[in-house]
Scaffold this motif. Structure first.
Motif: not given
Length: 286
Positions: A228, A259, A261-263, A265-267, A269-270, A273
């Motif tokens: 990160h 993965s 990070k989740g689904r 869309q969440r990837q 979004n990360y 951002r």
């Protein structure tokens, strides 16, 4: 299962896994995970009475290697898949029957996979190849410890009792295909890194300076495996050289497995951002 039987099963499994230190996870019914990190086999042996009490109260008992290691867990396999694995040179070091006709295995590679990203890629490829659970495929996923019961409600026996987690094989061997399999994956990983580096460094920048690959930041000792932080540092550097939010976002999305990070869309979004923060931070300085 008697105390002596549990003790024998646990000792066999830990010996076959072949790690110097382990981590024990005790997942209570309220969802709280009690973690005991850096325990030796002897320390686990000494804690069996406590682990048995926790298990009798409905807790799940898990184990995984501590730190970098030479193992991969493949979860949610059938007996037929186990046979296919062995026939193709992927003989497990440990086979655990977690519930009736449902298995998870530990494969021993014969070398420590110190690169966590690569270790995760290995686990995911094994899951893909043999139909294992992809959500259980990463460099440090917990597996069940034999000799205790599986307290998942959906795994209950017809009698209503929880099934015992049974140790079916504990040879502790390195699988025959290990060297060739790892060589193949390393070659593919290096090729992907090279292609990404070529793609990034060939991008035009505002000042004409080449942009280093994100992989260089991921492998830098400066970030000590904190991907990160590495993503953010690279994004700031790339933004300072003139890469756009879109270019930074795309590189973060494709540079490593997100993965966790989740689904999808969440990837996304990360990545967005991180890119937006980098560009907005750098812009006032330019």
């Amino acid at each position: 299962m008697s105390v002596s039987t549990t003790q024998s099963v646990v000792r066999k499994q830990l010996c076959a896994m072949g790690c110097e230190l382990f981590e024990i996870g005790v997942l209570r019914m309220d969802g709280r995970m009690l973690l005991r990190s850096g325990w030796s086999a002897d320390q686990i042996d000494a804690a069996l009475a406590w682990l048995r009490r926790e298990n009798a109260r409905g807790s799940q008992i898990f184990v995984r290697p501590h730190g970098a290691h030479a193992l991969s867990l493949v979860d949610d396999l059938s007996a037929e898949t186990l046979t296919r694995m062995m026939d193709s040179g992927f003989q497990p070091a440990v086979v655990v029957e977690t519930s009736l006709d449902n298995f998870q295995v530990w494969l021993k590679h014969g070398q420590i996979l110190s690169d966590r990203t690569f270790s995760t890629k290995v686990a995911k490829e094994l899951a893909r190849r043999f139909g294992g659970d992809p959500s259980s495929a990463d460099w440090r996923h917990f597996g069940r410890l034999g000799g205790f019961t599986n307290q998942k409600p959906k795994r209950r026996l017809c009698s209503g009792l929880p099934p015992f987690v049974r140790l079916r094989q504990w040879e502790g061997r390195v699988y025959d295909a290990a060297e060739e399999f790892l060589r193949e994956l390393k070659s593919l990983a290096e090729q992907a890194v090279s292609e990404r580096a070529s793609r990034v460094t060939s991008r035009p920048t505002a000042n004409g300076n080449p942009v280093p690959s994100l992989s260089e930041f991921h492998h830098s000792a400066r970030y000590d495996g904190d991907l990160h932080r590495a993503d953010m540092a690279w994004a700031l550097h790339a933004a300072s050289l003139g890469l756009s939010e879109q270019q930074i976002r795309d590189e973060i999305l494709h540079a490593r497995d997100l993965s966790k990070k989740g689904r999808i869309q969440r990837q996304v979004n990360y990545a967005e951002r991180t890119a937006i923060k980098a560009v907005t931070t750098v812009q006032p300085l330019r």
